[in-house]
Design a protein around this motif. Structure first.
Motif, PDB file in Angstrom:
ATOM      1  N   ASN A  40      28.901  39.800  35.308  1.00 33.65           N
ATOM      2  CA  ASN A  40      28.128  40.991  34.747  1.00 33.65           C
ATOM      3  C   ASN A  40      27.708  42.090  36.050  1.00 33.65           C
ATOM      4  OD1 ASN A  40      28.050  41.471  32.109  1.00 33.65           O
ATOM      5  ND2 ASN A  40      26.057  41.662  31.687  1.00 33.65           N
ATOM      6  N   PHE A  41      27.355  41.222  36.993  1.00 35.22           N
ATOM      7  CA  PHE A  41      26.925  41.989  38.243  1.00 35.22           C
ATOM      8  C   PHE A  41      28.151  42.613  38.841  1.00 35.22           C
ATOM      9  CE2 PHE A  41      27.211  42.128  42.888  1.00 35.22           C
ATOM     10  CZ  PHE A  41      26.365  42.784  43.211  1.00 35.22           C
ATOM     11  N   PHE A  42      29.238  41.940  39.032  1.00 37.21           N
ATOM     12  CA  PHE A  42      30.606  42.507  39.397  1.00 37.21           C
ATOM     13  C   PHE A  42      31.004  43.776  38.651  1.00 37.21           C
ATOM     14  CE2 PHE A  42      30.178  38.576  41.807  1.00 37.21           C
ATOM     15  CZ  PHE A  42      30.366  39.153  43.256  1.00 37.21           C
ATOM     16  N   TYR A  90      26.838  36.517  36.828  1.00 40.08           N
ATOM     17  CA  TYR A  90      27.567  36.855  37.997  1.00 40.08           C
ATOM     18  C   TYR A  90      28.676  37.910  37.620  1.00 40.08           C
ATOM     19  CZ  TYR A  90      25.630  33.079  40.939  1.00 40.08           C
ATOM     20  OH  TYR A  90      24.884  32.201  41.607  1.00 40.08           O
ATOM     21  N   LYS A 116      29.650  45.689  36.396  1.00 39.42           N
ATOM     22  CA  LYS A 116      28.780  46.748  36.502  1.00 39.42           C
ATOM     23  C   LYS A 116      28.980  47.785  38.003  1.00 39.42           C
ATOM     24  CE  LYS A 116      23.977  48.321  36.468  1.00 39.42           C
ATOM     25  NZ  LYS A 116      22.689  48.026  36.398  1.00 39.42           N
ATOM     26  N   GLN A 117      29.492  46.834  38.967  1.00 40.15           N
ATOM     27  CA  GLN A 117      29.906  47.336  40.182  1.00 40.15           C
ATOM     28  C   GLN A 117      31.155  48.083  40.224  1.00 40.15           C
ATOM     29  OE1 GLN A 117      27.620  47.378  42.961  1.00 40.15           O
ATOM     30  NE2 GLN A 117      26.302  46.411  41.281  1.00 40.15           N
ATOM     31  N   PHE A 118      31.969  47.653  39.364  1.00 33.34           N
ATOM     32  CA  PHE A 118      33.247  48.249  39.141  1.00 33.34           C
ATOM     33  C   PHE A 118      33.299  49.681  38.296  1.00 33.34           C
ATOM     34  CE2 PHE A 118      34.970  43.633  39.775  1.00 33.34           C
ATOM     35  CZ  PHE A 118      34.868  44.068  41.196  1.00 33.34           C
ATOM     36  N   GLY A 119      32.063  49.791  37.779  1.00 30.73           N
ATOM     37  CA  GLY A 119      32.131  51.036  36.865  1.00 30.73           C
ATOM     38  C   GLY A 119      32.046  50.785  35.473  1.00 30.73           C
ATOM     39  N   ASP A 135      40.196  43.235  37.054  1.00 29.27           N
ATOM     40  CA  ASP A 135      39.424  43.101  38.040  1.00 29.27           C
ATOM     41  C   ASP A 135      38.311  42.038  38.208  1.00 29.27           C
ATOM     42  OD1 ASP A 135      39.894  45.805  38.645  1.00 29.27           O
ATOM     43  OD2 ASP A 135      38.543  47.134  37.396  1.00 29.27           O
TER      44      ASP A 135
END
Length: 328
Positions: free
Chosen positions: A63-65, A61, A67-70, A266
């Motif tokens: 890692n998913f977020f 979970y 990654k979305q944050f760049g 973040d």
């Protein structure tokens, strides 16, 4: 010094009263001078919100977020035991994990989904090793992650709010040959040294990962190592698995300081151990890989590594106690 002892020592300094469960001495209750109360369990205090701490604990979970944050996170996927697969709308079983490992290309990293301290984190090179590790993980956890293998030096950056408390490189378990002792004897000597430093229950001599790592080097526990030769016994650099810390707290580059602070914020944490792979954290960022964010970083072994490290850990816990006292 165990974290419970550190908390008891610091509480005295600020006039707080600590009540510790006597049998295992891992769980405690704090009453501050102003009447506010808090609890702790192992190294966990109520500094991070529950949901953020749970999110950080689940590597998939988080890692998913991230990654979305760049952020440059590891490429990987989760897979589950048969019992859990039967309940999932999108099941991915042990065989799917092997297919994915082949797609990524060996070697890959296989690790439990929700475990800390590097337990069962393994670099695997082939099908037999993959299934061996996956089955061991499924004996204790319903999920695992298969990740692409990334090279680089392993660093932990310890963050509290907008401050870098410590930064250190983690060196995997290793021994240095003396020309007469075998690897098992050298490991026993290292264990004795650790215990004198206050680090206990670290090296599991029968850890299958040690024999696996030795096998790739055509060695075993009976092998005698030439003087001054260095042999690495694990790929995982966790201090709780016998790794050692090299401190970079005083010369971590501002780029990496900012990166770790931003990652911590973040993901919704105040306290975090940000684990990254990079060539050199004393230079500007060229490349890095974010391995994971730990919302309850274990610091016992780091604190035992030197007097400077011990002071940093005490300083951290003093700051946390003052936050809990003044902010609730």
């Amino acid at each position: 010094m165990p974290i419970t002892s550190i908390i008891q020592k610091l509480a005295l300094q600020i006039g707080a009263v600590v009540l510790v469960e006597p049998e295992y001495e891992l769980v405690g209750h704090i009453t501050f001078k102003n009447g506010k109360k808090s609890v702790f369990s192992h190294a966990k205090l109520n500094i991070n919100g529950f949901a953020s701490a749970e999110l950080a604990k689940d590597k998939a979970y988080s890692n998913f977020f991230l990654k979305q944050f760049g952020y440059r996170v590891t490429e990987g996927k989760t897979f589950f035991n048969d019992h859990l697969c039967a309940k999932l709308a999108h099941p991915r079983n042990i065989d799917d994990g092997f297919d994915y490992a082949q797609k990524l290309g060996f070697p890959v990293i296989v690790k439990p989904l929700n475990l800390s301290q590097g337990v069962l984190v393994t670099k695997v090179y082939n099908q037999a090793e993959y299934y061996h590790v996956a089955k061991k993980i499924f004996q204790i956890k319903p999920g695992l992650i298969v990740e692409k293998f990334y090279s680089g030096n392993d660093y932990r950056i310890l963050v509290l709010d907008n401050e870098i408390i410590a930064a250190y490189q983690r060196i995997p378990l290793f021994i240095v040959g003396d020309g007469k002792s075998n690897i098992l004897e050298l490991l026993q000597q290292k264990q004795e040294k650790f215990m004198k430093m206050g680090r206990t229950n670290i090296i599991k001599f029968d850890d299958f990962r040690i024999s696996q790592k030795l096998q790739t080097q055509n060695l075993n526990l009976d092998s005698v190592i030439p003087a001054n030769d260095i042999i690495y016994l694990l790929d995982s650099a966790n201090l709780s698995s016998g790794g050692e810390a090299v401190d970079f707290s005083e010369n971590i580059h501002p780029d990496f300081q900012k990166l770790a602070i931003n990652i911590t914020k973040d993901i919704g944490l105040r306290l975090a151990g940000v684990d990254i792979l990079a060539d050199d954290i004393t230079s500007p960022i060229i490349d890095y890989t974010l391995i994971e964010v730990n919302g309850s970083p274990g610091l016992n072994h780091y604190a035992a590594s030197s007097e400077v490290a011990a002071r940093k850990v005490e300083n951290l816990y003093l700051k946390i106690l003052k936050i809990l006292e003044n902010e609730g």
